[in-house]
Motif scaffolding. Sequence first.
Motif, short mmCIF file in Angstrom:
data_model
loop_
_atom_site.label_atom_id
_atom_site.label_comp_id
_atom_site.label_asym_id
_atom_site.label_seq_id
_atom_site.Cartn_x
_atom_site.Cartn_y
_atom_site.Cartn_z
N TYR A 101 -28.20 -19.90 12.29
CA TYR A 101 -28.98 -19.02 11.43
C TYR A 101 -29.71 -17.98 12.25
CZ TYR A 101 -32.94 -22.00 12.78
OH TYR A 101 -33.88 -22.69 13.48
N GLY A 102 -30.35 -17.06 11.54
CA GLY A 102 -31.08 -15.99 12.20
C GLY A 102 -30.17 -14.84 12.61
N ASN A 103 -30.73 -13.88 13.28
CA ASN A 103 -29.96 -12.71 13.71
C ASN A 103 -28.80 -13.15 14.61
OD1 ASN A 103 -31.64 -10.99 12.34
ND2 ASN A 103 -32.99 -10.65 14.09
N TYR A 104 -27.61 -12.72 14.25
CA TYR A 104 -26.38 -13.00 15.00
C TYR A 104 -26.08 -14.49 15.13
CZ TYR A 104 -27.63 -8.26 16.34
OH TYR A 104 -28.00 -6.94 16.32
N GLY A 105 -26.80 -15.34 14.37
CA GLY A 105 -26.54 -16.78 14.42
C GLY A 105 -26.88 -17.41 15.75
N LEU A 106 -27.88 -16.88 16.43
CA LEU A 106 -28.22 -17.37 17.75
C LEU A 106 -29.04 -18.64 17.72
CD1 LEU A 106 -29.04 -14.01 19.58
CD2 LEU A 106 -26.94 -15.38 19.68
N ARG A 107 -29.52 -19.02 16.56
CA ARG A 107 -30.30 -20.25 16.44
C ARG A 107 -29.48 -21.27 15.64
NH1 ARG A 107 -36.27 -18.80 14.50
NH2 ARG A 107 -36.64 -20.85 15.41
N SER A 108 -29.64 -22.53 15.99
CA SER A 108 -28.93 -23.58 15.27
C SER A 108 -29.87 -24.73 14.98
CB SER A 108 -27.73 -24.07 16.08
OG SER A 108 -28.15 -24.69 17.28
N GLY A 109 -29.55 -25.46 13.94
CA GLY A 109 -30.39 -26.58 13.57
C GLY A 109 -29.70 -27.50 12.60
N ASP A 110 -30.24 -28.68 12.47
CA ASP A 110 -29.75 -29.70 11.56
C ASP A 110 -30.75 -29.81 10.42
OD1 ASP A 110 -29.45 -33.18 11.35
OD2 ASP A 110 -27.77 -31.80 11.10
N PHE A 111 -30.30 -29.50 9.21
CA PHE A 111 -31.23 -29.40 8.08
C PHE A 111 -30.92 -30.45 7.02
CE2 PHE A 111 -33.48 -25.61 9.25
CZ PHE A 111 -32.62 -24.97 10.12
N TRP A 112 -31.97 -30.84 6.29
CA TRP A 112 -31.85 -31.84 5.23
C TRP A 112 -32.49 -31.31 3.95
CZ3 TRP A 112 -29.47 -36.59 5.87
CH2 TRP A 112 -29.16 -36.97 7.19
N GLY A 113 -31.92 -31.71 2.83
CA GLY A 113 -32.55 -31.45 1.55
C GLY A 113 -33.55 -32.54 1.24
N PRO A 114 -34.36 -32.36 0.17
CA PRO A 114 -35.38 -33.35 -0.19
C PRO A 114 -34.80 -34.59 -0.87
CG PRO A 114 -35.37 -31.56 -1.75
CD PRO A 114 -34.42 -31.17 -0.67
N GLY A 115 -33.54 -34.54 -1.30
CA GLY A 115 -32.91 -35.69 -1.92
C GLY A 115 -32.90 -35.63 -3.43
N THR A 116 -31.93 -36.34 -4.01
CA THR A 116 -31.85 -36.47 -5.46
C THR A 116 -31.53 -37.94 -5.79
OG1 THR A 116 -30.81 -35.60 -7.49
CG2 THR A 116 -29.38 -35.84 -5.57
N GLN A 117 -32.22 -38.47 -6.77
CA GLN A 117 -32.09 -39.89 -7.10
C GLN A 117 -30.85 -40.13 -7.97
OE1 GLN A 117 -34.17 -42.70 -6.30
NE2 GLN A 117 -32.43 -43.80 -7.19
N VAL A 118 -30.06 -41.10 -7.57
CA VAL A 118 -28.93 -41.57 -8.38
C VAL A 118 -29.19 -43.04 -8.70
CG1 VAL A 118 -26.47 -42.11 -8.38
CG2 VAL A 118 -27.28 -39.94 -7.42
N THR A 119 -29.22 -43.35 -9.98
CA THR A 119 -29.45 -44.72 -10.42
C THR A 119 -28.28 -45.15 -11.30
OG1 THR A 119 -31.85 -44.40 -10.38
CG2 THR A 119 -31.00 -46.29 -11.61
N VAL A 120 -27.63 -46.24 -10.91
CA VAL A 120 -26.51 -46.78 -11.67
C VAL A 120 -26.95 -48.11 -12.27
CG1 VAL A 120 -24.08 -47.42 -11.64
CG2 VAL A 120 -24.94 -45.70 -10.02
N SER A 121 -27.10 -48.11 -13.57
CA SER A 121 -27.64 -49.28 -14.24
C SER A 121 -27.26 -49.27 -15.71
CB SER A 121 -29.17 -49.32 -14.11
OG SER A 121 -29.71 -50.41 -14.85
N SER A 122 -27.07 -50.46 -16.25
CA SER A 122 -26.79 -50.57 -17.69
C SER A 122 -28.09 -50.79 -18.45
CB SER A 122 -25.81 -51.71 -17.95
OG SER A 122 -26.29 -52.92 -17.39
#
Length: 122
Positions: A101-122
């Motif tokens: 990311y950034g100008n010319y892609g000279l910076r790099s990083g590992d990014f995470w989202g805040p998450g989304t809940q998945v619930t599987v239940s009857s």
Amino acid sequence: QVQLVESGGGLVQPGGSLRLSCAASGSIFSINDMGWYRQAPGKQRELVARITSGGIINYTGSVKGRFTISRDNAKNAMYLQMNSLKPEDTAVYYCNADVYYGNYGLRSGDFWGPGTQVTVSS
């Protein structure tokens, strides 16, 4: 900087389906690997599936044949189609991306989202 946001989680009955989406935004130059991870209560975060920029995919064994990961490089987006859901799939699902990311892609990083809940239940 870069932001990731997940969407599409919710409550579903066993055997049902959900489709998760991850949208990346910000000063993105390019995105390398992207992946979905999940964390169930009391457990460590684990890999669900990853996809490279070239489309090479790997899945954790428990979701093979049920989940499908895909991405749209033009939209900086990633998806997870989840079918035949089981109660043990219940977790918070996180989007992860390795980004230049950034100008010319000279910076790099590992990014995470805040998450989304998945619930599987009857």
